[in-house]
Every structure is written in C-alpha cells, then in structure tokens.
Design an enzyme around this catalytic site. Sequence first.
Site, PDB file in Angstrom:
ATOM      1  N   ARG A  75      44.208  45.329  28.585  1.00  0.00           N
ATOM      2  CA  ARG A  75      43.065  46.234  28.749  1.00  0.00           C
ATOM      3  C   ARG A  75      43.364  47.479  27.921  1.00  0.00           C
ATOM      4  O   ARG A  75      44.469  47.986  27.942  1.00  0.00           O
ATOM      5  CB  ARG A  75      42.891  46.608  30.226  1.00  0.00           C
ATOM      6  CG  ARG A  75      42.647  45.402  31.086  1.00  0.00           C
ATOM      7  CD  ARG A  75      42.327  45.653  32.523  1.00  0.00           C
ATOM      8  NE  ARG A  75      42.371  44.369  33.219  1.00  0.00           N
ATOM      9  CZ  ARG A  75      41.376  43.474  33.191  1.00  0.00           C
ATOM     10  NH1 ARG A  75      40.266  43.734  32.549  1.00  0.00           N
ATOM     11  NH2 ARG A  75      41.499  42.314  33.809  1.00  0.00           N
ATOM     12  N   THR A 129      36.284  33.032  30.517  1.00  0.00           N
ATOM     13  CA  THR A 129      36.645  33.568  31.832  1.00  0.00           C
ATOM     14  C   THR A 129      36.563  32.442  32.839  1.00  0.00           C
ATOM     15  O   THR A 129      35.627  31.638  32.781  1.00  0.00           O
ATOM     16  CB  THR A 129      35.719  34.719  32.273  1.00  0.00           C
ATOM     17  OG1 THR A 129      35.796  34.842  33.703  1.00  0.00           O
ATOM     18  CG2 THR A 129      34.272  34.467  31.903  1.00  0.00           C
ATOM     19  N   ASP A 133      30.853  33.601  35.352  1.00  0.00           N
ATOM     20  CA  ASP A 133      29.790  34.512  35.788  1.00  0.00           C
ATOM     21  C   ASP A 133      29.062  35.187  34.640  1.00  0.00           C
ATOM     22  O   ASP A 133      28.591  36.314  34.773  1.00  0.00           O
ATOM     23  CB  ASP A 133      30.384  35.554  36.742  1.00  0.00           C
ATOM     24  CG  ASP A 133      31.510  36.344  36.090  1.00  0.00           C
ATOM     25  OD1 ASP A 133      31.953  35.960  34.983  1.00  0.00           O
ATOM     26  OD2 ASP A 133      31.960  37.339  36.681  1.00  0.00           O
ATOM     27  N   ARG A 175      35.642  37.593  42.290  1.00  0.00           N
ATOM     28  CA  ARG A 175      35.434  38.882  42.934  1.00  0.00           C
ATOM     29  C   ARG A 175      33.953  39.137  43.174  1.00  0.00           C
ATOM     30  O   ARG A 175      33.558  39.659  44.200  1.00  0.00           O
ATOM     31  CB  ARG A 175      36.030  39.983  42.056  1.00  0.00           C
ATOM     32  CG  ARG A 175      36.951  40.882  42.850  1.00  0.00           C
ATOM     33  CD  ARG A 175      37.813  41.752  41.962  1.00  0.00           C
ATOM     34  NE  ARG A 175      39.146  41.194  41.842  1.00  0.00           N
ATOM     35  CZ  ARG A 175      40.050  41.639  40.985  1.00  0.00           C
ATOM     36  NH1 ARG A 175      39.747  42.610  40.141  1.00  0.00           N
ATOM     37  NH2 ARG A 175      41.253  41.109  40.963  1.00  0.00           N
TER      38      ARG A 175
END
Lengths: 326, 326, 326, 326
Positions: A75, A129, A133, A175
Amino acid sequence: MGKIKKIGVLTSGGDAPGMNAAIRAVVRAAIFNGCEAYGIYDGYEGLIEGNIVRMHSHDVSNIIQRGGTILKTARSEEFRTPEGRTKAYEKMQELGIDALVVIGGDGTFSGARLFCQEHNVHIVGIPGTIDNDLYGTDYTIGYDTAVNTVVDAVDKIRDTASAHNRLFFIEVMGRDAGFIALRSAVATGAEAVLVPEIETDLNDLDRYLEHDYKPHKSSGIVIVAEGDKSGGAYTIADQIAKKHPEYDVRVTVLGHIQRGGSPSAFDRVTASTLGVAAVDALLDDQTSIMVGIMNKDIVHVPFNKAIKNSKPLNHNLLDITEVLSI
Amino acid sequence: MGKIKKIGVLTSGGDAPGMNAAIRAVVRAAIFNGCEAYGIYDGYEGLIEGNIVRMHSHDVSNIIQRGGTILKTARSEEFRTPEGRTKAYEKMQELGIDALVVIGGDGTFSGARLFCQEHNVHIVGIPGTIDNDLYGTDYTIGYDTAVNTVVDAVDKIRDTASAHNRLFFIEVMGRDAGFIALRSAVATGAEAVLVPEIETDLNDLDRYLEHDYKPHKSSGIVIVAEGDKSGGAYTIADQIAKKHPEYDVRVTVLGHIQRGGSPSAFDRVTASTLGVAAVDALLDDQTSIMVGIMNKDIVHVPFNKAIKNSKPLNHNLLDITEVLSI
Amino acid sequence: MGKIKKIGVLTSGGDAPGMNAAIRAVVRAAIFNGCEAYGIYDGYEGLIEGNIVRMHSHDVSNIIQRGGTILKTARSEEFRTPEGRTKAYEKMQELGIDALVVIGGDGTFSGARLFCQEHNVHIVGIPGTIDNDLYGTDYTIGYDTAVNTVVDAVDKIRDTASAHNRLFFIEVMGRDAGFIALRSAVATGAEAVLVPEIETDLNDLDRYLEHDYKPHKSSGIVIVAEGDKSGGAYTIADQIAKKHPEYDVRVTVLGHIQRGGSPSAFDRVTASTLGVAAVDALLDDQTSIMVGIMNKDIVHVPFNKAIKNSKPLNHNLLDITEVLSI
Amino acid sequence: MGKIKKIGVLTSGGDAPGMNAAIRAVVRAAIFNGCEAYGIYDGYEGLIEGNIVRMHSHDVSNIIQRGGTILKTARSEEFRTPEGRTKAYEKMQELGIDALVVIGGDGTFSGARLFCQEHNVHIVGIPGTIDNDLYGTDYTIGYDTAVNTVVDAVDKIRDTASAHNRLFFIEVMGRDAGFIALRSAVATGAEAVLVPEIETDLNDLDRYLEHDYKPHKSSGIVIVAEGDKSGGAYTIADQIAKKHPEYDVRVTVLGHIQRGGSPSAFDRVTASTLGVAAVDALLDDQTSIMVGIMNKDIVHVPFNKAIKNSKPLNHNLLDITEVLSI
C-alpha cells in the site's frame, strides 16, 4: 499521445492467486505486439521509487501456477497524494513507460483513476481480488481459487464435525461482500450462511437450528463472512452456545490461507484472458478502464463505474442454500 | 478365556485421519481369521449403550480414503466410573463380544487399562491421534496427514507473506507436544518454531529476528504449538509487534482443519498395518497393550507404559530448523 | 586434503520431488558451517563444462516446496569415461571446489564412486529417487511424494471404477523394484499387486478374481509395477480380459506425473535432514559414502554397498494386501 | 398428467465429478417441494429392472464432495429398443413414479427424448459430462473438475519436463471435442494444443517448435485431445521425434483419472443449481428438456436441440494460446 511502446505492469492491494498468471499474460502479450514490458515492484510505491525492471518472455516462464505475486504488492500512502502521483508520472516519463496495466481491486483502481485525471497516462486495470466484489465483471482473479480453498478446508472440518456430532461456525474472508461465503456455503452443503449484504437475524438461525438441524442432523456447518454485521463467527457462536448448551459448538477462522495457493484452472484462464485483453485495450487507445468478463465476453468498464457501483449477490444461490439444507 | 470369536472395534477421543483405514483393517483381519467383527458407535458410550452392529467385509469398502471415523467418537463420562465399565462389560457378555480393538490416544488407553484390570476382557489399542504424543510407537495414525495439512496451509500463507513482506505467526495443534509444530517447521522452511517441551525465551526469538530475519529476509513464518508456555500465537505476535512496529505482523490459527481430510499414504499404510497387527495380537492372547511401530517392526507396548512415559522430541530436527533458517 | 571451504552440489539421474529441499539444505548447511556453496547445473555434464554458480542463502529461498530441481539434471556420457572424470576433476581444481554433494540414485553413486577412486575428491551422496530402491536407507527422497501421487490418482480412478463396476489395471513406476507398487496397493486398498521381485503367476490372479473378486465385489483395482515380468499392465489386462469377457477391464498407465509435484512433508523433512547430514559428513572427512536414514538414525553407507546390495521388499505389506482384499 | 408426486433420478453414460452433488440437489429439492424422491440405480438398466429405492434427505448427506455416482451408471442396450422403453414405462407406472431427472450427456438425452415421444412421461435432463460438449449450456457438470485434474497433472509433468529439458506430448480426454484440451492448455501455459475441431497441420507444429520453442525454451508441453485427427499423442510424438532426434520427447496419456476426484467448487455449485432447477422445471410441467446455464441464467433447452447442435470452441482461447506461448 503516440503509439505505445513500453508497457509497465504492477500488482497492488491484497494479493490474489492468479496475479502471476495475469503478469505473465501482460508481459507476453506486450512483447507479442511489439512492445517492451516492464515489471514494477511493490505496487504504486515501486512506481514512485523506480523499482522497475525490463521483463522478457522467459522472466515469466513457469509462474502461471504460482500463488502470490512475483512483483509483490504494497500500500502506498504517497500515491494517495497529488505530489506522489506527480512523482510517479515523472518516473514514467524518465523511463519512457507509455502505459500501465494495474492488477488489483477497488483501491488500486481509485488511485489509477485519479492518476489518469491528473496526468496524461494510459492505464488499464485487471480485476484481481479474491473477494469478487468488483462491479462490471462476473469474476475477479483469485475468487475461484479462494472458494476452492475454503471448500477444501470445510470438507476437512466436516469430517471432524461429523465424527463428533458438532456444530461448526466457520469464518471466511469478505469484509464488505458475501461472495466467498455464499458460494462456499452452496459448495460445501452448509446448513446456513451469514453475509454482510443481508441483515442477520439470529432468531432465524436459531429457529432453523431448532426445527431443521437439531431433530434431523447430527453435525452442521454455518459459514460466516467476516464482515457479517452480527460480529463474526466467535460472537455468533457464543450467542448460540449460550442459548443451546446442548449443541457442541466450535469455531474456526480460516484466515490468510484463503489468499494463497496455486491458482485454479478457472483463475488461470481468466487471468490469461484478461492479461491479453488489457494489452489489447491499451493498444486500442483505451484508458481509465478495467477489463472484465461479462457473459463470456470481454468488456471495458470505466474505473469510475467499477468503483462506485456495487455488485449484487446471486440471490438464487441464497434460495438454493435454503432448499438444500433440509 | 477361550478362543476369540467376536471382535468389537471402536474409535474414541479426538478423531484422526486414518481411523477409517484402521477400522477397515480390523474388520477384515478379524473376518480373514475366522472371527466375526462388530462396529461399536460413539466410543465407550456406545459400548455401554449397545450401539453395536455386525460388520461384514463390504461394510468397510471404499472407506480407506475417508477422513473422520464412520464409527464416530465421543467422550464418555460414564465409562470413567467403575459402574459404567461394569455396564460395558455386561453388554459385551450379552452380545458375546470376546475382545476389543480400541483406536485412540492417551485417554482411550487409560480407560481401556482400567477396564482390563477390573474385568476379564481382551483389549488391544491402536494409536490414533494427530499429536503423535504416544510413547512406544514412532508414528501415530493421523500425524502424517495433519503435518501435510499444516504444510499445505503454510505454503499458501507463505505466498501471501512473501507478496506483502509480512511476518506470520501460525498456531498449530499440540496442547502438550510439539511434534506437529516441529515437523511442519522443518517442512515449510519456517524461520522459527515454538514448542511446549522447550521454555520459550522471547528474547531469543527477538534476537533472531533482529540479526537474521530483519537484515536478510523480506518475509517470515514462525510456527507456534498451541500448548507453548508463552501463551499462543496471538500473545507472542502482540509482544513482538509492540516491540517492533516495523514488522508487518499477522496471525493465523489453523484450527480444526488439522483433524480432517483424506489420510496420506503413510497414514493409510500405518493404519492398515496396525489394524492387522491388533487382531493378530488378540488372537495371540495379548491384552492391555497397544500395538505400535518402532524402527519398522511391530511392537507390543503395555498400556501402562504408553500412557505414563512421554515421547521425546527429535532434537536433531530442532537443530536443523536453526541451521536452515539462516 | 585440507579443510573444506567450497562445496558444490548437483542433482543427477531421474528427478524426484524433494531434490530442491535437499539442495536448499546443502547450500544453507554449507554456509552455516562457514563454507561457500556452489550450484552445479545439469549434473555431471555441468561439472565437466563448468556450468557452476556461487549460491547464497537467498538463492534457495522459497524452493523447499517446489517439485523438480532448480539445478536440472542430465545423463552425462562423458562422465562415464576416465577422460570425462579427469576433466571434471580439473574443473573442480580450477574453481577451488573441495567437495561435492551428489543427489541421485544408483547411477549417480556409481559415477561418484569411480570419481573418488581415480581422483582426490571428497564426495557424499544423498539418496534422491522415487523408486526407493537404494540399499542402506529406509527412505529415498521423492518416494513418499510419488506414493501419495499414485494414491491420489488411484482414489480418482476408484470413483469411476466403482460407478461403472469396472476392473482397472494401473501401471506405476518401478522398473526393477516394487516399492511404489506395493505401498500404493496397501494405501489404496487394491485388490491385488504385481511386482518385479515376485514371479507373477497369472493363474493365481485369475483364481483370486474368480473366488474373491467376482462373487463379492463390483469393482476392483490391480496395481502393476512397470517392471513386472509378465509384461506390464496392458499385457496382463489383455490376458485377463480374453479369459473373462464378463469383466469390464480398463488400463491406465500413470506415467510421469509420478516424478513431479510439491514434495510431501515427509520428503521435505528427509531431504532437509540428509542435506544437513551430507555437509556434516564432508566436514567430518567422510567421502565415497551415501548418507541415509535407518531406524531414525543418520547412517553412512559406502557407495559400494549402496549400489551392490539390493533392498528387500517389506513382505509384511504383501501379506497385508492379501488379508485386506477379502 | 396430474400433479407430480414422485420423482426418480438416475445417472447414465460416462460418470463425471459432481453427479453426486446433482443427485443430492434433486432429492432434496423434490422433498422440499413436497414430493417423494427415488434413486434409480445403474441408469436406464435399473429403471427397466426396477432397481429403485426411496431416498430421504439424510440418504444424500455428505455426498456433495464425493466423486463418482452413488447411483452408479451403466449403458443399457435394452433401453435403446422400443420394447425396453415400454418395460421402463411400465415399471414407472407400477411404482407410481411420475417424473424423471436424468443426469448425463448426449446418449442419455437421446434415450430420454425417444422415451418422451413414445410414452407419457415427464423427463428433465441435467448436463453431466466432463467433455462440456453439450449445446445450450455454458458448462456441464464435471468439466471444471476434469480441467483442474488435468492442470494439476500437467503442473507435475512440467516439473520433470523442466528438470530434464524435455518436450512432452500429453493426451487428455475429448473424443469429439477439444474443450478439456484447450482450457487446460491455456491454464498450464502449454506450448501448443491440438483439438479435433481444427485440422492439425503437423508442419505448423513443426515450424513453431523450430522457430519459437527450440531457440528460446528448454522444455515444453503439447496438449493433445484424444480425438485429434492426426492420431493421438503417441503418433504425433513419434513423427516429431523422428524428424527431430535432438528433442527429448516423452508421452503421457492421462486416462481415467480425469473422470474421478472430489468435484471442484464450481462443479458443486453448478450441480446444486441445476438439480434444483430440474425439479422446478418438472413442477412447472416442463418435459423433454435439459436445464442448462447460459450467461448465469437458467435455461431450458429441448433435448433435440441439445443433441443435434454442436457447441463451438472458444476461439479467443485458441488465439491466447498462441500469444502466450512465445
């Protein structure tokens, strides 16, 4: 901007199985089309710092089957600032890199979108991923492998649940989205599934356990997405166990095994297809889009749409879980 | 006691992969030797309650590859009392069952030993536990499979650890024994391993991380046995993370997946060998013993010895972990 | 010869899963003990040609789980001649390589033995072959993985055999030895097994099929070692099928999948242990020996003995196959 | 015909992983909808002979993860005759079975279609075949698992191919269709793929090997569908080996392992979805149709269409193979 000659590729955000297959496809498709390919290490951080190497065809040999990402991922706080993105742009100019393929999720594409708005860069995204989503593509790279990993783990737990007549609450990743949870629940024949998209009513679960589970079944599996509003597998299991001391309740949190492993055939094919499609899109002057697969066709989805919209769960699968857990 | 005609088999305590292969071997070896075989469900509980069925050769077809135990397992409070054991004895008399093969660990054999002392029963034990913590046998059934399951999971975590440059603390089963932890640590090339048998000095771990890990490695794996005295993976990871905010620390507790899954070839061979050996031992008038394998030979170990002594860890493997984590 | 400073390592002959784990162990043990490590590519051929590179600890990171061998392997005609071995010796002199660890089987050790006789070289061998046919060690690296691969494949075939009520003849590797065949047969619950060490009497097989298989079983598996004297799975299946058109007979030759795949935990531990032991042996002035494991202890076996003697099959397992196929 | 009360389910033709998941879904969906469920053993043969048992919810517990088919499968000569089908009809009348779900491929549906034409029966088909060669559905049950089995096997062979610098020809299932071959080729990063749908020009293969493989690669994989017109992997490998003795050529025929194994998550979800959809279709008075999935939607395809039309290969994947094998 003239003809694209040098294409950089990076992975960013959470890693997902199949990212290496996508890197391989981007590198080889670039070379196949007469471009040079560059591997950028550590995501946007590496772009800013110039942690970049030329990649040839053999540099991506024998990686299609590997989990993780050879380019690593990180990140980058700096890339979230306009100054950081300007540095990244200057580094690209310096090295003559005309275009980027970025492999990742939501955060990756948000950054890419701003980058495109502020600078004259060509960027195409590939959805990588495990969470599946992302709006605008039926499948993201890593999702099928993650589901298979969960299924394999739950099959093992089913063995021991059934030997001991136990009720297991198993927490899986997700999540904000219940894709992994729902699909694994159907594939493992779970007794119930709890997902963030749907308000969990523990009374419903309780009723099911009393009426369908307890009289007819000797062991059971409840799949819980980590983002479920009722607080995760431990909290739910506690409440059920307190109310029903007669159940032998256990909890397992599957954790990071869901991010690793050799990618499934499905993910490798998706990754290879999208890697080639991303290079094709760049050469067709596309930018600020994600390539995806919808109904077997390659689609181009503006970053903006992919980020802002949310992909709905397949409600048919929710119904199926109910029908098949009798 | 005359010639043995009817042999019962049960599984007890924690389940372990390979128990079904052992059941199959006991049933078929009994029949091969002219006896009748009986499956006793739910461990000693089922023995007391008479939850017992005659088993033929085809009843154990196609189970050698299955995890769990088709006979199920349970803990029996009642069997811990002399009255419970008397009931069990009476049930055996009633059904004419001459002898038992009990598959399990420590607790299973403790019960069996008392049972043998108080009643005229013939019992032979087979070591079935993933923990490998039984004295008198090199391997227990389920241990090799559990280690392979851990190794497979850690390989997956290594993928993501390495993509993110993270330090993972992974907790594996072993309340009193570090066998699974130590063997998995060697097999996964872990950076360090913490086991109950050896006092954990976090300063040592800290020093290793500072001198060997930090300067040379970008990601790492520390395997922690659940019974480690310093308090489990979460506690240790917390302490390290507090002291070294520069490490990106993560924790995974592998949990019950370690008990399930199709048994490895090694466990199936061990289970088949010991199942046949157990029946042979009964027919040779042995009782109150466990059959084991030491240095490739079948051995007979009195229950007393198997329970009271503790098996030492292989210190050579501890040294190897240190040598190979440079 | 003075103190050893530079240790070379090579893999030779047929590749086996776990060779990379052994290479890693040799390289790191060498460095741990203050030596330099050198990787020699393409076996003895690379030694002659000087295809040799210095290896550091991180060069063997993340290979413990990989199948194949990063050093590759090749057969060298030239090394079979005294002239070739002299060239190899001169190359070692030139580079200052004091000692070798050679990982392989019979042929590898024969070459090493001659090399030791003719030149002042220190060589220790590590048994790396899926066939497990080396005298002086209970296990060779790759054997456990190969058996697990066979077991996994036969489990799959059992599914379809049983769906169709078919009798399958499955050929596994083992030109001169039946270790893989026998162990897989026990682990898969095969109906019968044919190995090179024992004269195959097709009448026996036929009798078994008539009396035990046909009346009681609906599907079956016969494991055939490729070196079985009666001519391989196809020949045997043909003869049985001709005599018994009522059986639905099928044949599968498992082939090269048996050489690949991520090594099992067992093979990784064996490889790590023997890699460290090989370096220890060199530093203890041993030469012309193979390191092995017998009854859990490290042993040193002169090349001569390892090559000339043949390891016997475990006859207990043959008996078990018979008992358990009723 | 009145309201459906009793639904029979059978599997027919070649078995495929996921058939058990489909059986489970049909049985439970039938019961969920207030019907009785009946399992018919041995395909149409068992229907004629009345090899049929009532199935309750728990009879299909714990089978979702199993390969093969608990109902077994067989080819029925008798059902190919009008007399045979009349017998089958009479058996259904006798037992009061109103409707059938038949799980299988081409041959299964051809039989079902004739049965529907001649008698007043309600039949819905579920596409269950590893070959994926049924028109009207994107995926057939078993296809994804078979591809993953092939990919896993080829990954293993790649290890050894690469250790020895070998060129492997690997034959996979697909007598008339190249789906398994093509998808596996993309997923394994194969150098080339040969399928029945496209005339194989060995000169093309030869040119590729000369210009792209030989100068740049040290090992290679060519996937050959068994139905390829040039005669299978052995024939092709022979021709290449004769022309280029400098390649180290090997052949492996993967065979029946492709039909077995625990179904993948994808196949389990597809099977569960289609099982529920088949019962829904029957209750909606549909007959003589196959349920399928097209672009994520459930579709109803007349048997006639499913059989007569042929499904085209995904040509995009063919192009991708070429781009990515540079």
